[in-house]
Motif scaffolding. Structure first.
Motif, mmCIF file in Angstrom:
data_model
loop_
_atom_site.group_PDB
_atom_site.id
_atom_site.type_symbol
_atom_site.label_atom_id
_atom_site.label_comp_id
_atom_site.label_asym_id
_atom_site.label_seq_id
_atom_site.Cartn_x
_atom_site.Cartn_y
_atom_site.Cartn_z
ATOM 1 N N LYS A 193 0.822 -1.218 0.000
ATOM 2 C CA LYS A 193 0.000 0.000 0.000
ATOM 3 C C LYS A 193 0.856 1.268 0.000
ATOM 4 C CE LYS A 193 -4.200 -1.760 2.114
ATOM 5 N NZ LYS A 193 -4.938 -1.812 3.375
ATOM 6 N N GLN A 194 2.155 1.098 0.274
ATOM 7 C CA GLN A 194 3.065 2.243 0.231
ATOM 8 C C GLN A 194 3.597 2.493 -1.185
ATOM 9 O OE1 GLN A 194 3.133 0.558 3.448
ATOM 10 N NE2 GLN A 194 1.996 2.451 3.763
ATOM 11 N N CYS A 195 3.389 1.528 -2.090
ATOM 12 C CA CYS A 195 4.070 1.678 -3.383
ATOM 13 C C CYS A 195 3.265 1.207 -4.590
ATOM 14 C CB CYS A 195 5.404 0.932 -3.361
ATOM 15 S SG CYS A 195 5.198 -0.841 -3.186
ATOM 16 N N ALA A 196 2.038 0.695 -4.398
ATOM 17 C CA ALA A 196 1.399 0.073 -5.570
ATOM 18 C C ALA A 196 -0.016 0.569 -5.834
ATOM 19 C CB ALA A 196 1.379 -1.445 -5.418
ATOM 20 N N ILE A 197 -0.320 0.667 -7.119
ATOM 21 C CA ILE A 197 -1.679 0.896 -7.617
ATOM 22 C C ILE A 197 -2.081 -0.400 -8.313
ATOM 23 C CG2 ILE A 197 -3.036 2.167 -9.335
ATOM 24 C CD1 ILE A 197 -1.229 4.606 -8.763
ATOM 25 N N GLU A 198 -3.312 -0.848 -8.072
ATOM 26 C CA GLU A 198 -3.738 -2.119 -8.676
ATOM 27 C C GLU A 198 -4.923 -1.901 -9.618
ATOM 28 O OE1 GLU A 198 -3.378 -5.899 -6.612
ATOM 29 O OE2 GLU A 198 -5.564 -5.977 -6.503
ATOM 30 N N PHE A 199 -4.838 -2.557 -10.779
ATOM 31 C CA PHE A 199 -5.902 -2.476 -11.777
ATOM 32 C C PHE A 199 -6.560 -3.837 -11.889
ATOM 33 C CE2 PHE A 199 -2.454 0.336 -12.774
ATOM 34 C CZ PHE A 199 -3.090 1.553 -12.984
ATOM 35 N N CYS A 200 -7.874 -3.848 -11.887
ATOM 36 C CA CYS A 200 -8.542 -5.123 -12.102
ATOM 37 C C CYS A 200 -9.777 -4.885 -12.955
ATOM 38 C CB CYS A 200 -8.875 -5.788 -10.774
ATOM 39 S SG CYS A 200 -9.076 -7.565 -10.974
ATOM 40 N N SER A 201 -10.410 -5.964 -13.358
ATOM 41 C CA SER A 201 -11.439 -5.842 -14.366
ATOM 42 C C SER A 201 -12.383 -7.018 -14.277
ATOM 43 C CB SER A 201 -10.739 -5.837 -15.723
ATOM 44 O OG SER A 201 -11.657 -6.032 -16.759
ATOM 45 N N LEU A 202 -13.631 -6.792 -14.661
ATOM 46 C CA LEU A 202 -14.570 -7.912 -14.731
ATOM 47 C C LEU A 202 -14.536 -8.578 -16.108
ATOM 48 C CD1 LEU A 202 -17.648 -6.559 -12.763
ATOM 49 C CD2 LEU A 202 -15.675 -7.822 -11.970
ATOM 50 N N SER A 203 -13.669 -8.065 -16.990
ATOM 51 C CA SER A 203 -13.633 -8.585 -18.357
ATOM 52 C C SER A 203 -13.372 -10.080 -18.398
ATOM 53 C CB SER A 203 -12.558 -7.863 -19.173
ATOM 54 O OG SER A 203 -13.005 -6.577 -19.529
ATOM 55 N N LYS A 204 -12.299 -10.529 -17.757
ATOM 56 C CA LYS A 204 -11.925 -11.937 -17.813
ATOM 57 C C LYS A 204 -12.534 -12.709 -16.641
ATOM 58 C CE LYS A 204 -9.573 -10.030 -21.050
ATOM 59 N NZ LYS A 204 -8.356 -9.344 -20.788
ATOM 60 N N THR A 205 -12.819 -11.990 -15.542
ATOM 61 C CA THR A 205 -13.411 -12.618 -14.359
ATOM 62 C C THR A 205 -14.843 -13.065 -14.631
ATOM 63 O OG1 THR A 205 -12.141 -11.084 -13.010
ATOM 64 C CG2 THR A 205 -13.973 -12.189 -11.924
ATOM 65 N N ALA A 206 -15.604 -12.215 -15.319
ATOM 66 C CA ALA A 206 -17.032 -12.473 -15.453
ATOM 67 C C ALA A 206 -17.554 -12.204 -16.859
ATOM 68 C CB ALA A 206 -17.802 -11.624 -14.441
ATOM 69 N N GLY A 207 -16.662 -12.171 -17.834
ATOM 70 C CA GLY A 207 -17.115 -12.022 -19.216
ATOM 71 C C GLY A 207 -17.610 -10.637 -19.586
ATOM 72 N N PHE A 208 -17.073 -9.593 -18.939
ATOM 73 C CA PHE A 208 -17.529 -8.224 -19.184
ATOM 74 C C PHE A 208 -16.745 -7.499 -20.281
ATOM 75 C CE2 PHE A 208 -20.566 -6.370 -15.921
ATOM 76 C CZ PHE A 208 -21.074 -7.593 -15.520
ATOM 77 N N THR A 209 -16.067 -8.229 -21.163
ATOM 78 C CA THR A 209 -15.258 -7.533 -22.181
ATOM 79 C C THR A 209 -16.106 -6.575 -23.022
ATOM 80 O OG1 THR A 209 -15.461 -9.454 -23.619
ATOM 81 C CG2 THR A 209 -13.422 -9.291 -22.373
ATOM 82 N N GLY A 210 -17.343 -6.966 -23.297
ATOM 83 C CA GLY A 210 -18.209 -6.086 -24.091
ATOM 84 C C GLY A 210 -19.132 -5.223 -23.238
ATOM 85 N N THR A 211 -19.258 -5.546 -21.972
ATOM 86 C CA THR A 211 -20.169 -4.812 -21.079
ATOM 87 C C THR A 211 -19.444 -3.654 -20.401
ATOM 88 O OG1 THR A 211 -21.253 -6.941 -20.708
ATOM 89 C CG2 THR A 211 -21.912 -5.138 -19.273
ATOM 90 N N ARG A 212 -18.142 -3.808 -20.176
ATOM 91 C CA ARG A 212 -17.208 -2.790 -19.694
ATOM 92 C C ARG A 212 -17.372 -2.417 -18.228
ATOM 93 N NH1 ARG A 212 -13.695 -3.892 -21.838
ATOM 94 N NH2 ARG A 212 -12.611 -2.009 -21.198
ATOM 95 N N CYS A 213 -16.577 -3.018 -17.381
ATOM 96 C CA CYS A 213 -16.495 -2.578 -15.999
ATOM 97 C C CYS A 213 -15.201 -3.088 -15.381
ATOM 98 C CB CYS A 213 -17.691 -3.062 -15.185
ATOM 99 S SG CYS A 213 -17.836 -2.204 -13.602
ATOM 100 N N GLY A 214 -14.505 -2.188 -14.740
ATOM 101 C CA GLY A 214 -13.270 -2.547 -14.042
ATOM 102 C C GLY A 214 -13.138 -1.715 -12.786
ATOM 103 N N TYR A 215 -12.019 -1.857 -12.092
ATOM 104 C CA TYR A 215 -11.798 -1.033 -10.905
ATOM 105 C C TYR A 215 -10.316 -0.891 -10.638
ATOM 106 C CZ TYR A 215 -12.058 -5.837 -9.059
ATOM 107 O OH TYR A 215 -11.912 -7.180 -8.880
ATOM 108 N N THR A 216 -9.978 0.241 -10.064
ATOM 109 C CA THR A 216 -8.585 0.553 -9.771
ATOM 110 C C THR A 216 -8.482 0.939 -8.305
ATOM 111 O OG1 THR A 216 -8.062 1.154 -12.024
ATOM 112 C CG2 THR A 216 -6.738 2.222 -10.319
ATOM 113 N N ILE A 217 -7.456 0.418 -7.648
ATOM 114 C CA ILE A 217 -7.250 0.718 -6.236
ATOM 115 C C ILE A 217 -6.076 1.693 -6.117
ATOM 116 C CG2 ILE A 217 -6.884 -0.276 -3.920
ATOM 117 C CD1 ILE A 217 -9.189 -1.646 -5.542
ATOM 118 N N VAL A 218 -6.362 2.846 -5.555
ATOM 119 C CA VAL A 218 -5.296 3.810 -5.303
ATOM 120 C C VAL A 218 -5.260 4.078 -3.796
ATOM 121 C CG1 VAL A 218 -4.265 6.023 -5.956
ATOM 122 C CG2 VAL A 218 -5.811 4.865 -7.549
ATOM 123 N N PRO A 219 -4.319 3.446 -3.080
ATOM 124 C CA PRO A 219 -4.285 3.591 -1.618
ATOM 125 C C PRO A 219 -3.978 5.030 -1.204
ATOM 126 C CG PRO A 219 -2.932 1.729 -2.338
ATOM 127 C CD PRO A 219 -3.291 2.512 -3.565
#
Ligand SMILES: *Cc1c(COP(=O)(O)O)cnc(C)c1O
Length: 398
Positions: free
Chosen positions: A227-253
């Motif tokens: 949490k002192q050094c990283a930003i994390e990007f994640c997405s529902l594209s591959k997790t839940a098939g949202f490649t065409g529906t479009r939703c992800g999330y980014t964590i910025v501590p």
């Protein structure tokens, strides 16, 4: 006269997927009637899961009534979804603050947009082979890039080199294209390196849902100090098939705070919030309602089922390669199989060989960077029966 961002001249045109399409089209034309099986796809193929469809339908109905209609929403995402993601992180032992989570229209946009927060004179460290977005977005901004070699020698998992001074570090685990996954000790080494240099790790966790071993990190925040050094990007594209529906999330501590040259402080969390509220108007309510279902107990179960289907395909490919003694990486905690081209063939040479002799299409590794030469990517995103058929044909060749 308008002065143009000339850095765009330095962005190489990407011909990889159009070249593949051209070669396949030419082959089909010259050899009509052949059943070509595509194992090169980096997109999901199963339909959205029932839980998500129900969430989307309900939200559409809400939009049809004045009392439940939604206009502009919070740029950072609705509380119901941020709270659901917060709960999801707790399941792998990561405690975030809900407002450290920013909902977006996908990881690709956020990975590109995050460059807004960093000055041009940062040195960027990027693995090769690589997901092209990291490279191209930094070239567009004119940053200096140092590539780190990912190869058979380091199991396609490059580790920090104390002699290399980097300010921004891109890591992707499980990796696209290689399928390689960092273990906790390896990620700890990266976190320690980043902290020692006040560098920032940009961690792409788009394939975390494919990790099937609880000892492998699904989030960089499972690592002490991240949490002192990283930003994390994640997405529902591959997790839940949202490649065409479009939703992800980014964590910025909120703990990502840097000293400004005027003696003030620069909080990356505050800056990202400012950036998003200024340049982004949020993900559609309907999509967020669909996305929230992915984090319910039933949604997790259904998403897991899809992921397991793709992993089952990957296993069929991996088992065939093992049987034939062909070296490969990935295929276990990833939809991707990164195989060494047999008989010392080059990537494109093997592409043509496989197309002509098995009517199977994959992706030449050389398209992902210089270290990809001689390697080839196959994916588990196809259909089960077609994957089996492709591997039966493949088996006859080697
Ligand atoms: C598919 C993928 C993503 C997800 O991108 P979205 O914009 O969320 O669809 C991110 N990173 C990598 C490496 C990917 O392969």
């Amino acid at each position: 006269m308008a002065k143009i961002n000339e850095n765009y001249q330095n962005v190489k045109d990407s011909y990889l997927f159009s070249d593949i399409a051209k070669r396949v089209a030419n082959y089909s034309q010259e050899n009509p009637g052949r059943q070509i099986i595509k194992l090169g796809i980096g997109d999901v193929t199963l339909p959205l899961m029932p839980a998500a469809i129900a969430g989307l339908h309900d939200a559409v109905d809400e939009m049809s009534r004045a009392e439940t209609f939604h206009g502009y929403g919070p740029e950072q995402g609705y509380d119901f979804l941020r709270s659901a993601i917060h709960g999801y992180y707790q399941t792998f032992g990561v405690e975030l603050e809900e407002d450290e989570i920013f909902v977006s229209d996908g990881a690709k946009s956020d990975i590109g947009n995050i460059t807004d927060l960093f000055a041009v004179d940062n040195t960027v460290l990027i693995p090769d082979p690589v997901y092209p977005v990291y490279v191209d977005t930094n070239i567009m901004n004119g940053r200096k890039i140092i590539f780190m070699d990912a190869n058979e020698g380091n199991q396609f998992l490059p580790m920090p080199d104390p002699a290399v001074d980097a300010d921004l570090i891109y890591l992707c685990s499980p990796n696209n294209p290689t399928g390689a996954v960092y273990n906790a000790g390896q990620l700890k080494a990266w976190v320690d390196y980043a902290i020692s240099r006040h560098a920032v790790i940009l961690f792409d966790a788009a394939y975390e849902a494919f990790i099937g071993d609880d000892s492998l990190p699904r989030s960089i925040y499972t690592i002490e100090g991240a949490k002192q050094c990283a930003i994390e990007f994640c997405s529902l594209s591959k997790t839940a098939g949202f490649t065409g529906t479009r939703c992800g999330y980014t964590i910025v501590p909120k703990s990502l705070v840097f000293e400004a040259s005027n003696g003030g402080t620069l909080s990356l969390h505050k800056m990202w919030n400012r950036r998003q509220t200024t340049k982004f108007n949020g993900v559609p309510y309907i999509v967020q309602k669909g996305a929230a279902t992915v984090f319910t107990e039933e949604g997790i179960r259904q998403a897991h089922e899809m992921v397991n289907y793709y992993k089952g395909n990957a296993k069929i490919i991996a088992d065939t390669l093992t049987e034939k003694g062909i070296p490969f990486f990935g295929g276990i905690h990833s939809p991707y199989i990164w195989m060494k081209c047999p008989n010392n063939m080059k990537s494109w040479e093997f592409f043509d060989y496989l197309l002509q002799n098995a009517n199977v299409v994959g992706t030449p590794g050389a398209g992902f960077g210089v270290n990809g030469e001689g390697w080839f990517r196959l994916t588990g995103f196809g259909d089960r029966e077609k994957t089996k058929e492709a591997m039966a044909r493949f088996s006859k060749l080697f």
